[in-house]
Design a protein around this motif. Structure first.
Motif, short mmCIF file in Angstrom:
data_model
loop_
_atom_site.label_atom_id
_atom_site.label_comp_id
_atom_site.label_asym_id
_atom_site.label_seq_id
_atom_site.Cartn_x
_atom_site.Cartn_y
_atom_site.Cartn_z
N UNK A 1 1.01 -1.19 -0.02
CA UNK A 1 -0.09 0.10 -0.05
C UNK A 1 1.02 1.31 0.07
N UNK A 2 0.23 2.43 -0.25
CA UNK A 2 0.95 3.68 -0.29
C UNK A 2 0.82 4.27 0.98
N UNK A 3 2.12 5.01 1.49
CA UNK A 3 1.92 5.46 2.79
C UNK A 3 3.21 6.60 2.92
N UNK A 4 2.63 7.86 3.75
CA UNK A 4 3.41 9.11 3.56
C UNK A 4 4.41 8.69 4.92
N UNK A 5 5.96 8.56 4.56
CA UNK A 5 6.72 8.18 5.58
C UNK A 5 7.65 9.15 5.75
N UNK A 15 6.42 9.44 -0.12
CA UNK A 15 5.42 8.38 -0.32
C UNK A 15 5.94 7.33 -0.61
N UNK A 16 5.87 6.05 0.20
CA UNK A 16 6.43 4.86 0.04
C UNK A 16 5.54 3.82 -0.25
N UNK A 17 5.98 2.60 -0.82
CA UNK A 17 5.29 1.54 -0.75
C UNK A 17 5.53 0.53 0.19
N UNK A 18 4.52 0.23 1.20
CA UNK A 18 4.89 -0.61 2.45
C UNK A 18 3.78 -1.89 2.32
N UNK A 19 3.88 -2.55 3.56
CA UNK A 19 3.02 -3.66 3.68
C UNK A 19 1.54 -3.37 4.27
N UNK A 20 0.55 -3.64 3.70
CA UNK A 20 -0.84 -3.43 4.55
C UNK A 20 -0.65 -4.06 6.05
N UNK A 21 -1.23 -3.26 6.81
CA UNK A 21 -1.25 -3.83 8.29
C UNK A 21 -2.45 -4.96 8.36
#
Length: 346
Positions: A1-5, A15-21
């Motif tokens: 998923x996309x996330x502001x890190x 904006x990164x691609x990380x695993x969905x919780x």
């Protein structure tokens, strides 16, 4: 998923691609984010002001004002189903400590604070727990209320505490009619019969204030002493309560000077200092009151006022990948109301 890190303090987030919780304990709740608010606390987080207080492990996901839809729940969660629209209390609390048992969620001894010390909601999904989510009235959309999760909750909490101090005939002064202040004005108008005077530097913010409950407005660009004189004149010698939604750049001194004897200065904004001789504190019996977020019950009550149309959030929407544009607009003072970030699926 996309996330502001946030990867480094003092550097814009990315904006990164990380695993969905995912759900891992019985009371876990995963929320698909419909909108995440951006506020000055996020700017202070990026600057590093909260580093020594919250000390998160970097990188992590920003975003502490969140609303969306239930995506998944743990085995012990009842009353919540996938697809339910919800707003999320900023803290994930334990429910077992003395503060939680007293209903004082914001001082939970075992809380985590998504967006400040663990992954927040400027992302497609957020992990929280069942104690944190308030189901929304069917006529409310997550994007319309997301920023109420902190800005609105904090503004409501302060006014709710002050209600016994503001009977009919009393005077309330609101310093700052921006993201928090414009909500506080509406809550004051809904919960009290006080005369409301609003101080702000923005002509647009003052015009908004007049449409949502302010009886008098003063442009803070005037000389500070003149502003105080005008406040004391309008309030007949001083306000019963001053709500300072700025808390820096001289507003604490201005707010204290605008009080009548036995008045109360409520600080909601922060960044400056309260400087008051103790002899004045004693001789005038002034109260200085701090305000931190609010309880679950505060948030539920605020959602009731919102569903009734008594509180409306004025927002500027940005796509999630435009987070740094939103930050720039907030820093430069271009925003009237609140900025919200909308994930692609929101």
């Amino acid at each position: 998923m996309k996330a502001v890190r946030l990867h480094r303090y003092g550097v814009p987030p990315q904006l990164d691609d990380i695993d969905k919780p995912t759900v891992s304990s019985p009371l876990d709740v995963v929320v698909q984010i419909g909108a995440a608010g951006l506020c000055r606390t996020d700017l202070h987080v990026i600057e590093g002001q909260w580093k020594t207080i919250q000390n998160p492990a970097l990188p992590y996901t920003l975003g502490h004002e969140n609303a969306g839809w239930i995506a998944d729940v743990g085995s012990a969660v009842t009353g919540l189903m996938p697809g339910d629209p919800v707003i999320v209390h900023p803290l994930v609390t334990c429910g077992l400590c003395a503060a939680c048992r007293a209903g004082d969620d914001s001082h939970c001894a075992n809380a985590t604070f998504p967006g400040l010390n663990t992954d927040g909601g400027m992302a497609d999904y957020l992990l929280t727990n069942a104690r944190a989510v308030v189901k929304l009235d069917p006529n409310l959309r997550p994007a319309d209320v997301a920023a109420l999760a902190d800005a609105g909750l904090t503004a409501y909490h302060a006014v709710r505490k002050a209600v016994p101090l503001l009977p009919p005939g009393s005077h309330a002064v609101v310093i700052g009619a921006g993201g928090l202040g414009h909500i506080g004005i509406q809550v004051l108008a809904a919960l009290t019969a006080a005369t409301i005077t609003v101080v702000d530097r923005s002509a647009d913010a003052l015009e908004l204030a007049r449409t949502i409950g302010a009886h008098h407005t003063i442009n803070a660009a005037e000389d500070a002493a003149v502003v105080v004189d005008r406040l004391r004149d309008i309030t007949g010698g001083g306000a019963h309560v001053v709500f300072d939604y700025v808390g820096e750049h001289g507003t604490p001194g201005q707010g204290l000077a605008a009080l009548r004897n036995r008045g109360s200065y409520f600080t909601i904004g922060y960044g400056g200092n309260v400087d008051l001789p103790t002899i004045e504190l004693i001789s005038r019996e002034i109260n200085v009151v701090g305000n931190l977020v609010g309880s679950y019950n505060d948030l539920a009550e605020l959602m009731t006022l919102t569903a009734q149309g008594k509180v409306t959030l004025h927002t500027n929407a940005y796509p999630l990948d435009a987070v740094n544009d939103a930050i720039h607009d907030l820093e430069s003072g271009k925003l009237v109301g609140r900025a919200i970030l909308i994930p692609a699926a929101g």
